[in-house]
Motif scaffolding. Structure first.
Motif, PDB file in Angstrom:
ATOM      1  N   GLY A   4       0.837  -1.074   0.083  1.00 23.31           N
ATOM      2  CA  GLY A   4       0.005  -0.033  -0.013  1.00 23.31           C
ATOM      3  C   GLY A   4       0.777   1.207   0.033  1.00 23.31           C
ATOM      4  N   ARG A   5       2.153   1.189   0.214  1.00 18.68           N
ATOM      5  CA  ARG A   5       3.008   2.365  -0.024  1.00 18.68           C
ATOM      6  C   ARG A   5       3.509   2.498  -1.282  1.00 18.68           C
ATOM      7  N   ASN A   6       3.274   1.671  -2.047  1.00 19.08           N
ATOM      8  CA  ASN A   6       3.705   1.909  -3.698  1.00 19.08           C
ATOM      9  C   ASN A   6       4.988   1.752  -3.631  1.00 19.08           C
ATOM     10  N   ILE A   7       5.667   0.991  -2.895  1.00 19.93           N
ATOM     11  CA  ILE A   7       7.074   0.847  -2.926  1.00 19.93           C
ATOM     12  C   ILE A   7       7.324  -0.912  -2.810  1.00 19.93           C
ATOM     13  N   PHE A   8       8.451  -0.989  -3.602  1.00 20.09           N
ATOM     14  CA  PHE A   8       8.891  -2.411  -3.311  1.00 20.09           C
ATOM     15  C   PHE A   8       8.927  -2.794  -1.909  1.00 20.09           C
ATOM     16  N   THR A   9       8.394  -4.109  -1.334  1.00 23.68           N
ATOM     17  CA  THR A   9       8.663  -4.269   0.104  1.00 23.68           C
ATOM     18  C   THR A   9       9.333  -5.656   0.243  1.00 23.68           C
ATOM     19  N   CYS A  10       8.892  -6.559  -0.572  1.00 24.22           N
ATOM     20  CA  CYS A  10       9.330  -7.988  -0.517  1.00 24.22           C
ATOM     21  C   CYS A  10       9.155  -8.664  -1.710  1.00 24.22           C
ATOM     22  N   GLY A  11      10.049  -9.616  -1.869  1.00 27.24           N
ATOM     23  CA  GLY A  11       9.837 -10.711  -2.833  1.00 27.24           C
ATOM     24  C   GLY A  11       8.975 -11.744  -2.464  1.00 27.24           C
ATOM     25  N   GLY A  12       8.462 -12.567  -3.234  1.00 28.73           N
ATOM     26  CA  GLY A  12       7.804 -13.723  -2.990  1.00 28.73           C
ATOM     27  C   GLY A  12       7.650 -14.688  -4.130  1.00 28.73           C
ATOM     28  N   SER A  13       6.984 -15.897  -3.920  1.00 24.92           N
ATOM     29  CA  SER A  13       6.910 -16.898  -4.755  1.00 24.92           C
ATOM     30  C   SER A  13       5.524 -17.274  -4.911  1.00 24.92           C
ATOM     31  N   LEU A  14       5.087 -17.354  -6.063  1.00 22.51           N
ATOM     32  CA  LEU A  14       3.650 -18.009  -6.223  1.00 22.51           C
ATOM     33  C   LEU A  14       3.571 -19.341  -6.368  1.00 22.51           C
ATOM     34  N   VAL A  15       3.154 -19.831  -5.195  1.00 22.73           N
ATOM     35  CA  VAL A  15       3.146 -21.420  -4.946  1.00 22.73           C
ATOM     36  C   VAL A  15       1.805 -22.167  -5.421  1.00 22.73           C
ATOM     37  N   ALA A  16       0.860 -21.228  -5.601  1.00 21.34           N
ATOM     38  CA  ALA A  16      -0.507 -22.029  -6.011  1.00 21.34           C
ATOM     39  C   ALA A  16      -1.256 -20.785  -6.329  1.00 21.34           C
ATOM     40  N   PRO A  17      -2.260 -21.043  -7.291  1.00 19.64           N
ATOM     41  CA  PRO A  17      -3.123 -19.847  -7.795  1.00 19.64           C
ATOM     42  C   PRO A  17      -3.656 -19.181  -6.561  1.00 19.64           C
ATOM     43  N   GLY A  18      -3.490 -17.889  -6.508  1.00 15.63           N
ATOM     44  CA  GLY A  18      -3.879 -17.165  -5.522  1.00 15.63           C
ATOM     45  C   GLY A  18      -3.083 -16.996  -4.252  1.00 15.63           C
ATOM     46  N   VAL A  20       0.828 -16.543  -2.448  1.00 18.99           N
ATOM     47  CA  VAL A  20       2.055 -16.127  -2.497  1.00 18.99           C
ATOM     48  C   VAL A  20       2.830 -16.364  -1.270  1.00 18.99           C
ATOM     49  N   LEU A  21       3.885 -17.058  -1.326  1.00 19.46           N
ATOM     50  CA  LEU A  21       4.700 -17.463  -0.072  1.00 19.46           C
ATOM     51  C   LEU A  21       5.933 -16.346   0.055  1.00 19.46           C
ATOM     52  N   SER A  22       5.999 -15.610   1.097  1.00 16.35           N
ATOM     53  CA  SER A  22       7.163 -14.658   1.387  1.00 16.35           C
ATOM     54  C   SER A  22       7.667 -14.801   2.690  1.00 16.35           C
ATOM     55  N   ALA A  23       8.501 -14.070   3.168  1.00 18.85           N
ATOM     56  CA  ALA A  23       9.344 -14.345   4.449  1.00 18.85           C
ATOM     57  C   ALA A  23       8.532 -13.338   5.469  1.00 18.85           C
ATOM     58  N   ALA A  24       8.492 -13.936   6.590  1.00 16.83           N
ATOM     59  CA  ALA A  24       7.773 -13.627   7.918  1.00 16.83           C
ATOM     60  C   ALA A  24       8.208 -12.038   8.140  1.00 16.83           C
ATOM     61  N   HIS A  25       9.610 -11.727   8.064  1.00 17.84           N
ATOM     62  CA  HIS A  25       9.873 -10.345   8.357  1.00 17.84           C
ATOM     63  C   HIS A  25       9.338  -9.397   7.382  1.00 17.84           C
ATOM     64  N   CYS A  26       8.832  -9.738   6.127  1.00 12.06           N
ATOM     65  CA  CYS A  26       8.016  -8.590   5.464  1.00 12.06           C
ATOM     66  C   CYS A  26       6.817  -8.146   6.374  1.00 12.06           C
ATOM     67  N   PHE A  27       6.132  -8.942   7.042  1.00 13.28           N
ATOM     68  CA  PHE A  27       4.973  -8.426   7.772  1.00 13.28           C
ATOM     69  C   PHE A  27       4.984  -8.045   9.056  1.00 13.28           C
ATOM     70  N   GLY A  28       6.130  -7.580   9.513  1.00 13.14           N
ATOM     71  CA  GLY A  28       6.369  -6.813  10.788  1.00 13.14           C
ATOM     72  C   GLY A  28       6.689  -5.392  10.688  1.00 13.14           C
ATOM     73  N   GLU A  29       6.608  -4.606  11.703  1.00 10.93           N
ATOM     74  CA  GLU A  29       6.942  -3.268  11.848  1.00 10.93           C
ATOM     75  C   GLU A  29       6.311  -2.412  10.862  1.00 10.93           C
ATOM     76  N   GLY A  30       4.962  -2.208  11.118  1.00  7.01           N
ATOM     77  CA  GLY A  30       4.135  -1.507  10.227  1.00  7.01           C
ATOM     78  C   GLY A  30       3.487  -1.925   9.072  1.00  7.01           C
ATOM     79  N   SER A  31       4.106  -3.202   8.452  1.00  8.80           N
ATOM     80  CA  SER A  31       3.529  -3.492   7.289  1.00  8.80           C
ATOM     81  C   SER A  31       2.066  -4.610   7.786  1.00  8.80           C
ATOM     82  N   SER A  32       1.104  -4.171   6.913  1.00 12.52           N
ATOM     83  CA  SER A  32      -0.062  -4.842   7.177  1.00 12.52           C
ATOM     84  C   SER A  32      -0.055  -6.411   6.948  1.00 12.52           C
ATOM     85  N   ASP A  33      -0.780  -7.165   8.112  1.00 16.93           N
ATOM     86  CA  ASP A  33      -0.734  -8.512   7.613  1.00 16.93           C
ATOM     87  C   ASP A  33      -2.030  -9.037   6.969  1.00 16.93           C
ATOM     88  N   ASN A  34      -2.910  -7.983   6.353  1.00 20.66           N
ATOM     89  CA  ASN A  34      -3.925  -8.150   5.589  1.00 20.66           C
ATOM     90  C   ASN A  34      -3.811  -8.247   4.176  1.00 20.66           C
TER      91      ASN A  34
END
Ligand SMILES: [Fe+2]
Length: 163
Positions: A4-18, A20-34
């Motif tokens: 939502g901040r319109n900047i690159f935040t983290c990489g991820g891998s599309l593991v199944a339709p819909g 995306v698997l990413s690292a846990a640290h992508c969702f801390g410190e102000g990043s939404s988990d929604n």
């Protein structure tokens, strides 16, 4: 992926339709988990290096694709525009130095103009989900908002339709 901040935040891998698997640290410190707050850009298709001589500027243009742009050398000023009722509105102006980067996220963050402010040619690296050097997109008159067809031609090989 961006949250939502319109900047690159983290990489991820599309593991199944819909999914995306990413690292846990992508969702801390102000990043939404929604998941609804996140945008996932896929299919980075084309890497382009663009040199812009001192004082040169692009027209106001769009990209019609998601992507990331990073400044490798020199400095640039960037003006970001938004469409408002058929007109263009300048919504942000920022200075970029080597190492800075930004995301292109159409339809809202896709129109800008870039100008080299350094005494040396600025060089930026573009990762976009289309062949931005060959596709027809739009350039705009910033005063009237009028658009015209635009193809940058920033390529070192012939575009498919020209072969
Ligand atoms: Fe651009």
């Amino acid at each position: 992926m961006s949250n939502g901040r319109n900047i690159f935040t983290c990489g991820g891998s599309l593991v199944a339709p819909g999914w995306v698997l990413s690292a846990a640290h992508c969702f801390g410190e102000g990043s939404s988990d929604n998941p609804a707050d996140w945008t996932v850009a896929t299919h980075i298709a084309k890497a382009t290096m663009v040199g812009l001589p001192p004082g040169a500027e692009t027209p106001v243009h769009d990209h019609l694709a998601w992507g990331l742009v990073g400044l490798y050398r020199g400095t640039q000023d960037e003006e970001i525009y938004a469409r408002r009722n058929g007109a263009l509105e300048l919504v942000e102006r920022r200075s970029l130095e080597a190492g800075d980067f930004y995301a292109l996220l159409p339809p809202t963050d896709d129109i800008h103009r870039v100008r080299t402010t350094s005494a040396e040619t600025s060089v930026s690296i573009h990762l976009l989900t289309n062949d931005t050097g060959c596709i027809w997109r739009h350039a705009f008159d910033p005063d009237s908002g009028e658009e015209r067809p635009f193809r940058s031609g920033y390529v070192n090989v012939a575009c498919e339709e020209d072969e």
